[in-house]
Design a protein around this motif. Structure first.
Motif, PDB file in Angstrom:
ATOM      1  N   ASP A 250       0.829  -1.213   0.000  1.00  0.00           N
ATOM      2  CA  ASP A 250       0.000   0.000   0.000  1.00  0.00           C
ATOM      3  C   ASP A 250       0.860   1.259   0.000  1.00  0.00           C
ATOM      4  OD1 ASP A 250      -2.339  -1.406  -0.058  1.00  0.00           O
ATOM      5  OD2 ASP A 250      -2.663  -1.350   2.116  1.00  0.00           O
ATOM      6  N   ALA A 251       1.935   1.244   0.797  1.00  0.00           N
ATOM      7  CA  ALA A 251       2.808   2.416   0.848  1.00  0.00           C
ATOM      8  C   ALA A 251       3.483   2.654  -0.497  1.00  0.00           C
ATOM      9  CB  ALA A 251       3.860   2.219   1.933  1.00  0.00           C
ATOM     10  N   ALA A 252       3.978   1.581  -1.133  1.00  0.00           N
ATOM     11  CA  ALA A 252       4.638   1.725  -2.437  1.00  0.00           C
ATOM     12  C   ALA A 252       3.650   2.195  -3.499  1.00  0.00           C
ATOM     13  CB  ALA A 252       5.269   0.400  -2.850  1.00  0.00           C
ATOM     14  N   LEU A 253       2.421   1.664  -3.467  1.00  0.00           N
ATOM     15  CA  LEU A 253       1.419   2.068  -4.460  1.00  0.00           C
ATOM     16  C   LEU A 253       1.041   3.535  -4.296  1.00  0.00           C
ATOM     17  CD1 LEU A 253      -0.498   1.316  -6.733  1.00  0.00           C
ATOM     18  CD2 LEU A 253      -2.173   0.599  -5.003  1.00  0.00           C
ATOM     19  N   HIS A 254       0.878   3.990  -3.074  1.00  0.00           N
ATOM     20  CA  HIS A 254       0.540   5.405  -2.859  1.00  0.00           C
ATOM     21  C   HIS A 254       1.686   6.311  -3.295  1.00  0.00           C
ATOM     22  CE1 HIS A 254      -2.841   3.910  -0.417  1.00  0.00           C
ATOM     23  NE2 HIS A 254      -3.376   5.104  -0.611  1.00  0.00           N
ATOM     24  N   ASP A 255       2.921   5.861  -3.083  1.00  0.00           N
ATOM     25  CA  ASP A 255       4.072   6.649  -3.555  1.00  0.00           C
ATOM     26  C   ASP A 255       4.056   6.766  -5.065  1.00  0.00           C
ATOM     27  OD1 ASP A 255       4.943   7.040  -0.990  1.00  0.00           O
ATOM     28  OD2 ASP A 255       6.454   5.448  -1.041  1.00  0.00           O
ATOM     29  N   GLN A 256       3.763   5.674  -5.745  1.00  0.00           N
ATOM     30  CA  GLN A 256       3.744   5.697  -7.209  1.00  0.00           C
ATOM     31  C   GLN A 256       2.581   6.522  -7.744  1.00  0.00           C
ATOM     32  OE1 GLN A 256       5.985   4.558  -9.366  1.00  0.00           O
ATOM     33  NE2 GLN A 256       7.261   4.007  -7.593  1.00  0.00           N
ATOM     34  N   ILE A 257       1.443   6.407  -7.095  1.00  0.00           N
ATOM     35  CA  ILE A 257       0.289   7.219  -7.520  1.00  0.00           C
ATOM     36  C   ILE A 257       0.590   8.697  -7.315  1.00  0.00           C
ATOM     37  CG2 ILE A 257      -2.107   7.798  -6.974  1.00  0.00           C
ATOM     38  CD1 ILE A 257      -1.824   5.241  -8.548  1.00  0.00           C
ATOM     39  N   ALA A 262       5.397  11.760 -13.460  1.00  0.00           N
ATOM     40  CA  ALA A 262       6.657  11.243 -13.974  1.00  0.00           C
ATOM     41  C   ALA A 262       6.490   9.889 -14.656  1.00  0.00           C
ATOM     42  CB  ALA A 262       7.670  11.117 -12.829  1.00  0.00           C
ATOM     43  N   SER A 263       5.586   9.042 -14.154  1.00  0.00           N
ATOM     44  CA  SER A 263       5.392   7.721 -14.733  1.00  0.00           C
ATOM     45  C   SER A 263       3.974   7.257 -14.461  1.00  0.00           C
ATOM     46  CB  SER A 263       6.398   6.722 -14.141  1.00  0.00           C
ATOM     47  OG  SER A 263       6.190   6.589 -12.746  1.00  0.00           O
ATOM     48  N   GLN A 264       3.549   6.219 -15.184  1.00  0.00           N
ATOM     49  CA  GLN A 264       2.226   5.644 -15.007  1.00  0.00           C
ATOM     50  C   GLN A 264       2.402   4.169 -14.665  1.00  0.00           C
ATOM     51  OE1 GLN A 264       0.704   7.180 -18.921  1.00  0.00           O
ATOM     52  NE2 GLN A 264      -1.039   7.813 -17.676  1.00  0.00           N
ATOM     53  N   PRO A 265       2.415   3.823 -13.384  1.00  0.00           N
ATOM     54  CA  PRO A 265       2.662   2.437 -12.996  1.00  0.00           C
ATOM     55  C   PRO A 265       1.545   1.505 -13.455  1.00  0.00           C
ATOM     56  CG  PRO A 265       1.937   3.725 -11.110  1.00  0.00           C
ATOM     57  CD  PRO A 265       2.164   4.691 -12.222  1.00  0.00           C
ATOM     58  N   LEU A 266       1.909   0.236 -13.566  1.00  0.00           N
ATOM     59  CA  LEU A 266       0.942  -0.801 -13.904  1.00  0.00           C
ATOM     60  C   LEU A 266       0.823  -1.755 -12.729  1.00  0.00           C
ATOM     61  CD1 LEU A 266       2.584  -0.366 -16.984  1.00  0.00           C
ATOM     62  CD2 LEU A 266       0.412  -1.497 -17.478  1.00  0.00           C
ATOM     63  N   LEU A 267      -0.395  -2.256 -12.534  1.00  0.00           N
ATOM     64  CA  LEU A 267      -0.676  -3.119 -11.389  1.00  0.00           C
ATOM     65  C   LEU A 267      -1.228  -4.444 -11.879  1.00  0.00           C
ATOM     66  CD1 LEU A 267      -1.020  -3.591  -8.315  1.00  0.00           C
ATOM     67  CD2 LEU A 267      -3.287  -2.528  -8.522  1.00  0.00           C
ATOM     68  N   LEU A 268      -0.648  -5.532 -11.317  1.00  0.00           N
ATOM     69  CA  LEU A 268      -1.141  -6.871 -11.603  1.00  0.00           C
ATOM     70  C   LEU A 268      -1.671  -7.458 -10.301  1.00  0.00           C
ATOM     71  CD1 LEU A 268       1.064  -6.270 -13.848  1.00  0.00           C
ATOM     72  CD2 LEU A 268       1.379  -8.766 -13.949  1.00  0.00           C
ATOM     73  N   LEU A 269      -2.966  -7.819 -10.285  1.00  0.00           N
ATOM     74  CA  LEU A 269      -3.529  -8.548  -9.154  1.00  0.00           C
ATOM     75  C   LEU A 269      -3.637 -10.022  -9.532  1.00  0.00           C
ATOM     76  CD1 LEU A 269      -6.335  -6.253  -7.667  1.00  0.00           C
ATOM     77  CD2 LEU A 269      -3.965  -6.536  -6.942  1.00  0.00           C
ATOM     78  N   ILE A 270      -3.217 -10.898  -8.622  1.00  0.00           N
ATOM     79  CA  ILE A 270      -3.064 -12.325  -8.926  1.00  0.00           C
ATOM     80  C   ILE A 270      -3.784 -13.129  -7.856  1.00  0.00           C
ATOM     81  CG2 ILE A 270      -1.372 -14.191  -9.224  1.00  0.00           C
ATOM     82  CD1 ILE A 270       0.617 -11.652  -9.698  1.00  0.00           C
ATOM     83  N   PHE A 367      -3.797   6.068 -14.455  1.00  0.00           N
ATOM     84  CA  PHE A 367      -3.959   7.244 -15.306  1.00  0.00           C
ATOM     85  C   PHE A 367      -3.744   8.510 -14.479  1.00  0.00           C
ATOM     86  CE2 PHE A 367      -6.729   3.965 -17.175  1.00  0.00           C
ATOM     87  CZ  PHE A 367      -6.116   3.850 -18.410  1.00  0.00           C
ATOM     88  N   VAL A 368      -3.550   9.614 -15.168  1.00  0.00           N
ATOM     89  CA  VAL A 368      -3.378  10.900 -14.488  1.00  0.00           C
ATOM     90  C   VAL A 368      -4.616  11.188 -13.632  1.00  0.00           C
ATOM     91  CG1 VAL A 368      -2.995  13.369 -14.793  1.00  0.00           C
ATOM     92  CG2 VAL A 368      -1.907  11.721 -16.347  1.00  0.00           C
ATOM     93  N   HIS A 369      -4.371  11.723 -12.437  1.00  0.00           N
ATOM     94  CA  HIS A 369      -5.426  12.018 -11.463  1.00  0.00           C
ATOM     95  C   HIS A 369      -6.097  10.747 -10.929  1.00  0.00           C
ATOM     96  CE1 HIS A 369      -4.780  16.106 -12.620  1.00  0.00           C
ATOM     97  NE2 HIS A 369      -5.287  15.941 -13.836  1.00  0.00           N
ATOM     98  N   ASP A 370      -5.438   9.599 -11.122  1.00  0.00           N
ATOM     99  CA  ASP A 370      -5.971   8.334 -10.614  1.00  0.00           C
ATOM    100  C   ASP A 370      -5.743   8.263  -9.109  1.00  0.00           C
ATOM    101  OD1 ASP A 370      -7.270   5.980 -10.870  1.00  0.00           O
ATOM    102  OD2 ASP A 370      -5.913   5.147 -12.393  1.00  0.00           O
TER     103      ASP A 370
END
Length: 413
Positions: A250-257, A262-270, A367-370
């Motif tokens: 959760d902490a890493a995802l909030h940092d990326q959001i 600068a970048s648009q991360p991608l998320l894989l749920l498994i 996406f931006v503003h996600d």
């Protein structure tokens, strides 16, 4: 009571030092003694080097003083000083090449004795007015060693006894009656040596106590660092699989959001397919081992150091790709699906084929503003779609975003 990571048994040598053990038993155990000598090695070299250079300068002054007693005295003093300077120069070259310990101290002690004897012998040729000064100078040179040079006490005692044993006959049986008459100065030097040795003993005890104190502080600092690392692992790693836990994810995802510009991360749920049936068929211990193997397979297929795999639920995992594009993310999703399939973990409890452990993957792009919640919702919807359409596959959220009640239900949540 102190925590375990701060407690440490003190060796017998350390306890004895704290009880101020006698001068002839100050040494630590061998390994600890070598550490003590290495720690002070550079300081010891600097001090001994300065002492030898200063005695060379004193020798030059003594030669100049010998010239006042006549040419014979000047020649004798010059020859003696030249003879004493040679071992001093050799010692200056050899001392840095020797490791701290007995050999280094013996080389310095031998060189110091040569210098002291050379000063005393010069008095044989001096006039009556100057002969006693050479006795005094030799005694002061010996006296200064114990006050200035950090020789260990046992070596200092040996040097003092040997030095006085050599200086006594040089003075008493000197061919110069004026130097013989200066025996009282030698006696004064002999009486002053125990005082200087007592100063040396106190200094060495202080050095050893300081060494032990610093050593304990270093060990406690290392123990605290290890404890902090362990606490960090407990707070960020999943204890079963050894990968990141939900909190870390959760902490890493909030940092990326927060850095979407600068970048648009991608998320894989498994999700592991039919994992409840696997647990019911083989038991929880085998289920735990299955999760460990799946986590290792997921981690093995990541290529970038910035990529993260985490266990976010019972049999649910997430992979965060901060710098991947759609093609790379698609490749990662397929690789991890095949990686788990290649484990060939038998799953006899599943109602469909193949009868092995497989995973379903939902992929979504930020996406931006996600927001983190919206990104997880889209990836979860894609994962639901992958399970609903047969499992053991990867589905992109963008491929189902235009139709389906599943997505609309998540949009309303």
């Amino acid at each position: 009571m102190k925590p375990d990571f701060l407690s440490r048994k003190i060796s017998g040598a350390e306890q004895d030092v704290e009880r101020l053990k006698p001068w002839h038993r100050l040494d630590f155990t061998y390994s600890l003694e070598q550490e003590f000598l290495r720690q002070g090695g550079e300081t010891w070299l600097r001090i001994t080097r300065n002492w030898m250079l200063e005695t060379l300068g004193l020798g030059i002054v003594m030669v100049w003083g010998a010239a006042l007693s006549g040419p014979d005295a000047a020649r004798a003093a010059l020859l003696l000083q030249a003879g004493a300077s040679l071992p001093v120069v050799l010692a200056l070259v050899l001392l840095p090449r020797l490791s701290p310990g007995v050999r280094r101290e013996m080389l310095f002690s031998g060189t110091a004795l040569v210098v002291v004897v050379a000063i005393a012998v010069q008095g044989w040729w001096m006039s009556e007015a100057y002969a006693n000064r050479y006795v005094m100078a030799s005694g002061l040179a010996l006296f200064s060693i114990f006050l200035v040079v950090p020789l260990r006490v046992k070596q200092s005692v040996g040097l003092g006894v040997l030095g006085m044993a050599i200086l006594a006959p040089i003075t008493v049986f000197a061919p110069n009656p004026a130097q013989q008459a200066a025996w009282d100065l030698l006696v004064f030097t002999g009486l002053a040596l125990p005082l200087s040795l007592q100063v040396r003993l106190g200094a060495e005890r202080g050095q050893r106590k300081l060494f032990l104190l610093r050593r304990r502080e270093d060990m406690q600092r290392e123990a605290l660092a290890r404890a902090n690392d362990r606490l960090r692992e407990l707070s960020e790693l999943d204890p079963l699989t050894g990968i990141a836990n939900r909190r870390c994810f959760d902490a890493a995802l909030h940092d990326q959001i927060g850095t979407l510009a600068a970048s648009q991360p991608l998320l894989l749920l498994i999700d592991v397919d039919h994992f409840k049936r696997f647990n019911d068929t083989y038991g929880h211990p085998q289920g735990d081992e299955c999760l460990r193997l799946v986590a290792a397979a997921l981690r093995a297929e990541l290529r970038q150091s910035s990529d993260m795999v985490a266990r976010i639920g019972g049999e649910e995992f997430a992979v965060l790709l901060p710098s991947a594009d759609e093609v790379s993310a698609d490749d990662v999703a397929e690789r991890i699906r095949l990686g788990v399939e290649r484990l060939q973990l038998v799953h006899g409890g599943r109602p469909d084929s193949p009868p092995i452990v497989t995973i379903s993957v939902g992929v979504a792009k930020a996406f931006v503003h996600d927001t983190a919640a919206a990104l997880i919702a889209r990836a979860d919807a894609a994962l639901y779609s992958a399970k609903a359409t047969g499992r053991n596959r990867a589905v992109w959220a963008e491929c189902i975003s235009s139709a389906g009640d599943v997505v609309r239900s998540w949009d309303q949540a």
